[in-house]
Design an enzyme around this catalytic site. Structure first.
Site, mmCIF file in Angstrom:
data_model
loop_
_atom_site.group_PDB
_atom_site.id
_atom_site.type_symbol
_atom_site.label_atom_id
_atom_site.label_comp_id
_atom_site.label_asym_id
_atom_site.label_seq_id
_atom_site.Cartn_x
_atom_site.Cartn_y
_atom_site.Cartn_z
ATOM 1 N N GLU A 73 0.833 -1.221 0.000
ATOM 2 C CA GLU A 73 0.000 0.000 0.000
ATOM 3 C C GLU A 73 0.858 1.258 0.000
ATOM 4 O O GLU A 73 0.481 2.284 -0.561
ATOM 5 C CB GLU A 73 -0.951 0.015 1.199
ATOM 6 C CG GLU A 73 -2.091 -0.984 1.111
ATOM 7 C CD GLU A 73 -1.722 -2.345 1.676
ATOM 8 O OE1 GLU A 73 -0.520 -2.571 1.989
ATOM 9 O OE2 GLU A 73 -2.631 -3.200 1.803
ATOM 10 N N PHE A 135 -11.718 -7.248 14.038
ATOM 11 C CA PHE A 135 -10.596 -7.681 13.211
ATOM 12 C C PHE A 135 -10.274 -6.602 12.176
ATOM 13 O O PHE A 135 -11.158 -6.136 11.457
ATOM 14 C CB PHE A 135 -10.961 -9.006 12.513
ATOM 15 C CG PHE A 135 -9.868 -9.491 11.596
ATOM 16 C CD1 PHE A 135 -8.605 -9.829 12.077
ATOM 17 C CD2 PHE A 135 -10.090 -9.590 10.222
ATOM 18 C CE1 PHE A 135 -7.602 -10.255 11.226
ATOM 19 C CE2 PHE A 135 -9.096 -10.025 9.366
ATOM 20 C CZ PHE A 135 -7.850 -10.364 9.868
ATOM 21 N N GLN A 136 -9.025 -6.201 12.107
ATOM 22 C CA GLN A 136 -8.541 -5.177 11.176
ATOM 23 C C GLN A 136 -9.254 -3.843 11.321
ATOM 24 O O GLN A 136 -9.486 -3.139 10.344
ATOM 25 C CB GLN A 136 -8.607 -5.690 9.732
ATOM 26 C CG GLN A 136 -7.678 -6.878 9.522
ATOM 27 C CD GLN A 136 -7.443 -7.230 8.071
ATOM 28 O OE1 GLN A 136 -8.349 -7.071 7.249
ATOM 29 N NE2 GLN A 136 -6.251 -7.697 7.777
ATOM 30 N N LYS A 185 -17.896 -1.229 5.636
ATOM 31 C CA LYS A 185 -18.264 -2.268 4.679
ATOM 32 C C LYS A 185 -19.783 -2.390 4.513
ATOM 33 O O LYS A 185 -20.278 -2.624 3.404
ATOM 34 C CB LYS A 185 -17.670 -3.606 5.120
ATOM 35 C CG LYS A 185 -17.878 -4.691 4.063
ATOM 36 C CD LYS A 185 -16.972 -5.870 4.237
ATOM 37 C CE LYS A 185 -17.264 -6.902 3.156
ATOM 38 N NZ LYS A 185 -16.418 -8.075 3.264
ATOM 39 N N MET A 525 23.624 9.666 3.478
ATOM 40 C CA MET A 525 23.402 10.960 4.122
ATOM 41 C C MET A 525 23.670 10.876 5.619
ATOM 42 O O MET A 525 24.216 11.808 6.216
ATOM 43 C CB MET A 525 21.973 11.443 3.854
ATOM 44 C CG MET A 525 21.702 12.850 4.323
ATOM 45 S SD MET A 525 22.871 14.047 3.628
ATOM 46 C CE MET A 525 21.907 14.727 2.284
HETATM 47 C C1 LIG Z 1 11.636 6.150 5.827
HETATM 48 C C2 LIG Z 1 12.887 6.818 6.273
HETATM 49 N N1 LIG Z 1 13.669 6.243 7.202
HETATM 50 C C3 LIG Z 1 14.824 6.858 7.591
HETATM 51 C C4 LIG Z 1 15.201 8.057 7.058
HETATM 52 C C5 LIG Z 1 16.484 8.737 7.512
HETATM 53 N N2 LIG Z 1 17.428 8.876 6.400
HETATM 54 C C6 LIG Z 1 17.550 9.999 5.679
HETATM 55 S S1 LIG Z 1 18.639 9.856 4.433
HETATM 56 C C7 LIG Z 1 19.010 8.279 4.855
HETATM 57 C C8 LIG Z 1 20.007 7.486 4.065
HETATM 58 C C9 LIG Z 1 19.446 7.089 2.758
HETATM 59 O O1 LIG Z 1 20.294 6.142 2.151
HETATM 60 P P1 LIG Z 1 20.226 5.867 0.608
HETATM 61 O O2 LIG Z 1 18.823 5.723 0.162
HETATM 62 O O3 LIG Z 1 21.144 4.751 0.290
HETATM 63 O O4 LIG Z 1 20.734 7.234 -0.004
HETATM 64 P P2 LIG Z 1 22.198 7.893 0.030
HETATM 65 O O5 LIG Z 1 22.180 8.922 1.116
HETATM 66 O O6 LIG Z 1 23.190 6.804 0.296
HETATM 67 O O7 LIG Z 1 22.354 8.508 -1.314
HETATM 68 C C10 LIG Z 1 18.284 7.887 5.979
HETATM 69 C C11 LIG Z 1 18.396 6.583 6.641
HETATM 70 C C12 LIG Z 1 14.321 8.617 6.111
HETATM 71 N N3 LIG Z 1 14.561 9.805 5.561
HETATM 72 N N4 LIG Z 1 13.198 7.975 5.718
#
Ligand SMILES: Cc1ncc(C[n+]2csc(CCOP(=O)(O)OP(=O)(O)O)c2C)c(N)n1
Ligand SMILES: [Mg+2]
Length: 618
Positions: A73, A135-136, A185, A525
């Protein structure tokens, strides 16, 4: 037969007169779908379950709506958002009650943060079971209250046509946003003779606000008095369809333009007077133009004395320490949403208005009486700044000493693929014309920096929520809405993995959304912040296999094989151009797994909560 005919023609005649259309007896779920058809919905991303399967039964009977079955989803709601962001139409998704509904939440929050028109329909347990821990059962209305523009729990079958009609109106008018419709529903199964409505009547909802000429004249007066004006424009210009008016206004006044990430493409980024986007990872020259230039903590040149903030919300990723943001400028804040005014940054001149109207009217005013003030000196300063601090990258000492270099490059630094280069090459090969989506992380920032956007709705990114996993489903939704456009998800390995199941949707539905995974084997990042603030100590940011760090894990080529989606891994620079060309030539979903060093940092960088004084830009 003839009797039925007369019965039907009467309501039809009445409909012509009153705008109200009645029909024969229908089930609630059929009425729901018939109401969606009346909103010109052509695509819905919907995943069934006990509380929504009846609606899916109704969907099998419509010839007008394409039902796309996402494989999660969350993929469905991000795809609906990609569709909406790319087309400007309302995105529609549906899920069953409980876990289906809760899986939609990130996407609803995302649409709320980025003002994306979205209608999310959820099945709900029968009314008699609500509140019993059935349920759900989840109180989806309650759970989503802080992240919707509006929401409905349907309690009467006769309300369905009105609710759907209102939901679409609310989602896309004024400042757009998500609307939830939760349908128990028993209501889906019961029957009535529906009365379809064409025009919503919503007392107290007045989204069509227009600035008056006095306010607009004040803006012109401020421009006449200023020496260093800047237009700071955002996603509001895109949702307000005001990019044409903005371009005219910027050209007629000679005022340089910086945008937010949400505003990428509202003003062509290739224009000399484009400062690209500003903020934490924005260009140094955009940040200087707004805040002034600093050297060793000392101001060496002034920034804007007038900030025309149109369709923006002074997000903290833009402002950094907000009291210091454009500290010496007069701030005009024009937005359609009054709740944005003075929320983050006090405005000297607040104007509540539809931005297309306001810019159109401003253009008419300055056509009659052109702005006398010329900003030649200021424009020269901007050009100097652009020359001084262009976006730039190169092989760093860290990259040369990296594990990646030792394990994969055999010491050949020339063959290193820097992530920025991949995007520049993609820009070249797509002639800057593709729709780009992203995950969240370093790759997202580089996708904003090294691809230059020339039109609105070209850069689709989870900006406000920053939701990893957005990229590929959003690309799929964008491609479903714009089949004639090239759509490429520039993704991170972490983000791509979060919704990789949507490759199955793309394959089965023949949606040729492409993905370039900038695979640094890390949550890049977060690694960057670890390097900067935690002496490089890794806190669960490595995505590879620690037992085999010399390998690449997971193996996307193998995984894609399972989905019957072609995928290539590119390790060396010499192979990149041809691989990108093959990907772009494909008429089906396609993945390029491009291995890049994990040592790169996104620059410029203004650390959170700090100011342009602390900006690292080279
Ligand atoms: C759903 C979610 N979980 C955690 C984060 C925290 N977060 C921000 S950037 C990042 C790293 C992302 O890694 P990647 O997709 O490999 O991108 P890169 O920075 O390596 O280019 C994380 C864990 C987020 N933004 N979204
Ligand atoms: Mg990564």
């Amino acid at each position: 037969m003839s009797k039925t005919k007369t019965k039907q023609s009467k309501p039809a005649a009445k409909a012509r007169k009153t705008g109200i259309e009645t029909s024969p007896r229908m089930s609630g779920s059929d009425i729901l779908i018939a109401s969606l058809e009346r909103e010109d919905v052509d695509t819905i991303f919907a995943y069934p379950g006990g509380a929504s399967m009846v609606i899916h039964q109704s969907l099998t009977k419509t010839g007008k709506i394409r039902t796309i079955l996402p494989r999660h989803e969350q993929g469905g709601v991000f795809a609906a958002e990609g569709y909406a962001r790319a087309t400007g139409k309302v995105g529609v998704c549906m899920a069953t009650s409980g876990p289906g509904a809760t899986n939609l939440i990130s996407g609803i929050a995302d649409a709320y943060m980025d003002s994306v028109p979205l209608v999310a329909i959820t099945g709900q347990v029968p009314q008699a079971m609500i509140g019993k821990g059935a349920f759900q059962e989840t109180d989806f209305f309650g759970m989503t209250l802080p992240i919707v523009k509006h929401s409905y729990l349907v309690t009467d079958i006769d309300d369905i046509p009105r609710i759907v009609n209102e939901a679409f109106h609310v989602a896309q008018s004024g400042r757009p946003g998500p609307v939830v419709i939760d349908v128990p529903k028993n209501i889906q199964l019961s029957e009535t003779r529906p009365v379809f409505v064409k025009e919503p009547k919503l007392r107290g909802y007045r989204p069509d606000k227009k600035a008056d000429d006095v306010e607009l004249n004040e803006i012109i007066g401020l421009i006449e008095q200023s020496e260093r004006p800047i237009l700071y424009v955002g996603g509001g210009i895109i949702s307000g369809e005001a990019s044409g008016e903005l371009r005219k206004f910027a050209k007629a006044t000679g005022i340089p333009v910086t945008s937010t990430i949400m505003g990428c493409g509202v003003f062509p980024e290739t224009e000399p007077m484009s400062l690209r986007w500003l903020g934490m990872h924005g260009t140094a020259y955009a940040n200087w133009a707004v805040n002034g230039e600093f050297e060793n903590g000392r101001k060496v040149a002034d920034g804007a004395d007038l900030l025309l903030a149109f369709g923006v919300r002074f997000d903290d990723r833009v402002t950094g320490r907000v009291d210091k943001f454009c500290e010496n400028g007069t701030i005009v804040h024009l937005d359609i949403d009054p709740s944005e005014i003075n929320k983050n940054k006090p405005a000297n001149l607040p104007v509540i208005s539809d931005v297309k109207y306001a810019l159109g009217r401003l253009n008419a005013m300055i056509r009659k009486q052109p702005i006398r003030r010329k900003f030649t000196k200021w424009q020269k300063q901007i050009t100097t700044w652009k020359e001084k601090a262009p976006l730039q990258y190169g092989v760093t000492e860290e990259a040369l000493n990296s594990q990646h270099m030792r394990d994969h490059m055999n010491g050949d630094a020339d063959q290193l693929i820097l992530p920025q280069h991949v995007i520049e090459l993609l820009y070249e090969l797509t002639k800057g014309d593709a729709i780009i989506t992203t995950g969240v992380g370093q790759h997202q920032m580089w996708a904003g920096q090294y691809y230059k956007y020339k039109r609105p709705r070209q850069f689709l990114t989870s900006a406000g929520l920053g939701a990893m996993g957005f990229g590929y489903p959003a690309a799929m939704g964008a491609k479903a809405g714009c089949p004639d456009k090239e759509v490429v998800d520039i993704d991170g390995d972490g983000s791509f993995l979060m919704n990789i199941q949507e490759l199955a949707t793309a394959k089965i539905e023949n949606i040729a959304a492409k993905a370039v995974v900038l695979n640094n084997q890390h949550l890049g990042m977060v690694v960057q912040w670890e390097d900067k603030f935690f002496e490089g100590n890794r806190g669960n940011t490595y995505l590879g296999d620690p037992e085999h760090p010399e390998g690449i894990y997971p193996d996307y080529v193998q995984m894609c094989k399972g989905f019957s989606v072609p995928c290539e891994r590119v390790m060396f620079k010499r192979d990149l151009r041809a691989a990108l060309k093959r990907m772009l030539a494909a008429k089906e979903p396609y993945v390029l797994d491009v291995i890049t060093p994990y040592t790169e940092h996104v620059l410029p960088f203004i650390p959170a909560g700090q100011t342009v004084k602390e900006m690292i830009w080279k």
